[in-house]
Write a protein that holds these residues in place. Structure first.
Motif, PDB file in Angstrom:
ATOM      1  N   UNK A  81       0.994  -1.424   0.107  1.00 10.52           N
ATOM      2  CA  UNK A  81      -0.228   0.354  -0.179  1.00 10.52           C
ATOM      3  C   UNK A  81       1.064   1.377  -0.006  1.00 10.52           C
ATOM      4  N   UNK A  82       0.610   2.215  -1.015  1.00  6.03           N
ATOM      5  CA  UNK A  82       1.509   3.284  -1.135  1.00  6.03           C
ATOM      6  C   UNK A  82       1.141   4.489   0.195  1.00  6.03           C
ATOM      7  N   UNK A  83       1.775   5.273   0.355  1.00  8.59           N
ATOM      8  CA  UNK A  83       1.404   5.969   1.830  1.00  8.59           C
ATOM      9  C   UNK A  83      -0.219   7.011   1.191  1.00  8.59           C
ATOM     10  N   UNK A  84      -0.135   7.117   0.358  1.00 10.67           N
ATOM     11  CA  UNK A  84      -1.879   7.691  -0.194  1.00 10.67           C
ATOM     12  C   UNK A  84      -2.859   7.079   0.185  1.00 10.67           C
ATOM     13  N   UNK A  85      -2.582   5.393  -0.142  1.00 11.35           N
ATOM     14  CA  UNK A  85      -3.190   4.552   0.511  1.00 11.35           C
ATOM     15  C   UNK A  85      -3.493   3.726  -0.876  1.00 11.35           C
ATOM     16  N   UNK A  86      -3.498   3.842  -2.012  1.00  9.74           N
ATOM     17  CA  UNK A  86      -3.343   2.801  -3.576  1.00  9.74           C
ATOM     18  C   UNK A  86      -2.512   1.614  -3.502  1.00  9.74           C
ATOM     19  N   UNK A  87      -3.313   0.367  -3.666  1.00  9.98           N
ATOM     20  CA  UNK A  87      -2.872  -0.881  -3.682  1.00  9.98           C
ATOM     21  C   UNK A  87      -1.948  -1.411  -5.311  1.00  9.98           C
ATOM     22  N   UNK A  88      -0.617  -0.914  -4.739  1.00 10.50           N
ATOM     23  CA  UNK A  88       0.551  -1.516  -5.539  1.00 10.50           C
ATOM     24  C   UNK A  88       1.316  -2.980  -5.159  1.00 10.50           C
ATOM     25  N   UNK A  89       0.004  -3.521  -4.666  1.00  9.51           N
ATOM     26  CA  UNK A  89       0.866  -4.620  -4.942  1.00  9.51           C
ATOM     27  C   UNK A  89       1.597  -5.468  -5.810  1.00  9.51           C
ATOM     28  N   UNK A  90       0.293  -5.067  -7.343  1.00 12.37           N
ATOM     29  CA  UNK A  90       1.224  -6.178  -8.579  1.00 12.37           C
ATOM     30  C   UNK A  90       2.655  -5.453  -9.586  1.00 12.37           C
ATOM     31  N   UNK A  91       1.883  -3.993  -8.804  1.00 12.18           N
ATOM     32  CA  UNK A  91       4.009  -3.363  -9.275  1.00 12.18           C
ATOM     33  C   UNK A  91       5.803  -3.292  -8.735  1.00 12.18           C
ATOM     34  N   UNK A  97       7.347 -11.383  -2.321  1.00 12.35           N
ATOM     35  CA  UNK A  97       8.198 -12.089  -2.977  1.00 12.35           C
ATOM     36  C   UNK A  97       9.233 -12.122  -1.062  1.00 12.35           C
ATOM     37  N   UNK A  98       9.632 -10.868  -1.251  1.00 14.23           N
ATOM     38  CA  UNK A  98      10.293 -11.332   0.057  1.00 14.23           C
ATOM     39  C   UNK A  98       9.512 -11.341   1.189  1.00 14.23           C
ATOM     40  N   UNK A  99       8.047 -10.689   1.501  1.00 18.39           N
ATOM     41  CA  UNK A  99       7.560 -10.871   2.808  1.00 18.39           C
ATOM     42  C   UNK A  99       6.728 -12.182   3.193  1.00 18.39           C
ATOM     43  N   UNK A 100       6.755 -12.611   1.853  1.00 15.74           N
ATOM     44  CA  UNK A 100       6.486 -14.005   1.818  1.00 15.74           C
ATOM     45  C   UNK A 100       7.471 -14.795   2.733  1.00 15.74           C
ATOM     46  N   UNK A 101       8.677 -14.493   2.417  1.00 16.25           N
ATOM     47  CA  UNK A 101      10.069 -15.756   3.568  1.00 16.25           C
ATOM     48  C   UNK A 101       9.797 -15.148   5.304  1.00 16.25           C
ATOM     49  N   UNK A 102       8.923 -13.899   5.079  1.00 20.72           N
ATOM     50  CA  UNK A 102       9.355 -13.630   6.443  1.00 20.72           C
ATOM     51  C   UNK A 102       8.079 -14.916   7.146  1.00 20.72           C
ATOM     52  N   UNK A 141      10.869  -5.594 -10.782  1.00 21.36           N
ATOM     53  CA  UNK A 141      11.101  -6.244 -10.209  1.00 21.36           C
ATOM     54  C   UNK A 141      12.731  -5.793  -9.636  1.00 21.36           C
ATOM     55  N   UNK A 142      12.557  -4.611  -9.692  1.00 22.21           N
ATOM     56  CA  UNK A 142      14.596  -4.973  -8.875  1.00 22.21           C
ATOM     57  C   UNK A 142      14.606  -3.928  -7.681  1.00 22.21           C
TER      58      UNK A 142
END
Length: 160
Positions: A81-91, A97-102, A141-142
């Motif tokens: 989620x951006x600071x403005x509240x937008x869902x940028x999960x796909x971006x 992927x890194x969060x999934x490893x936590x 991706x980077x």
């Protein structure tokens, strides 16, 4: 000895902003240890100053040149989620992927998405290019997340 409160000066006036004193929890207020994870926590924003404050009562962070994000994970999945509240999960698939490893069932992490240049410095222009430029809709991706704070967590397990 009482713990000193942090004092910030609001721009452009010299009005002093003080944190509110800690009060006892009212039943109507959320209890982060029992209540469900909030859908969003409004981020605190940095104030630009010509130099860092001095003295033992001050802490400060480096201002990274990127996008402020909150990474939310719960039973429904991971959201960016951006600071403005937008869902940028796909971006930001690499951050997801890194969060999934936590090793935690649910959390909210506050941080800054950055793309590093060849010398390891955050480069906002490279981040914008990775996202497709102004108005772009590509995935970066980077991008990586420099985490500032763990704002919420349930059942966190330390590994290692």
């Amino acid at each position: 000895m009482a713990t000193p409160r942090r004092v910030l000066r609001a721009a452009p006036t010299s009005e002093v902003l003080r944190s509110a004193p800690v009060k006892a929890r009212r039943v109507a207020e959320p209890d982060l240890f029992v209540d469900p994870m909030p859908m969003r926590i409004q981020p605190c924003l940095a104030l630009l100053k010509p130099k860092a404050p001095e003295g033992p009562d001050w802490l400060f962070e480096v201002k990274w040149d990127g996008y402020r994000l909150a990474v939310h994970r719960d039973d429904r999945g991971t959201r960016v989620i951006t600071r403005g509240g937008h869902d940028w999960t796909e971006r930001f698939p690499s951050i997801v992927a890194a969060a999934a490893e936590l090793d935690a069932r649910s959390f909210i992490i506050d941080g800054e998405a950055v793309v590093l240049d060849g010398a390891g410095r955050a480069d906002f222009g490279m981040l914008q290019q990775a996202l497709g430029g102004r108005g772009g809709k590509r995935s970066a991706e980077r991008a990586m997340l420099y985490a500032f704070d763990l704002l919420y967590s349930m059942e966190w397990t330390c590994v290692g």
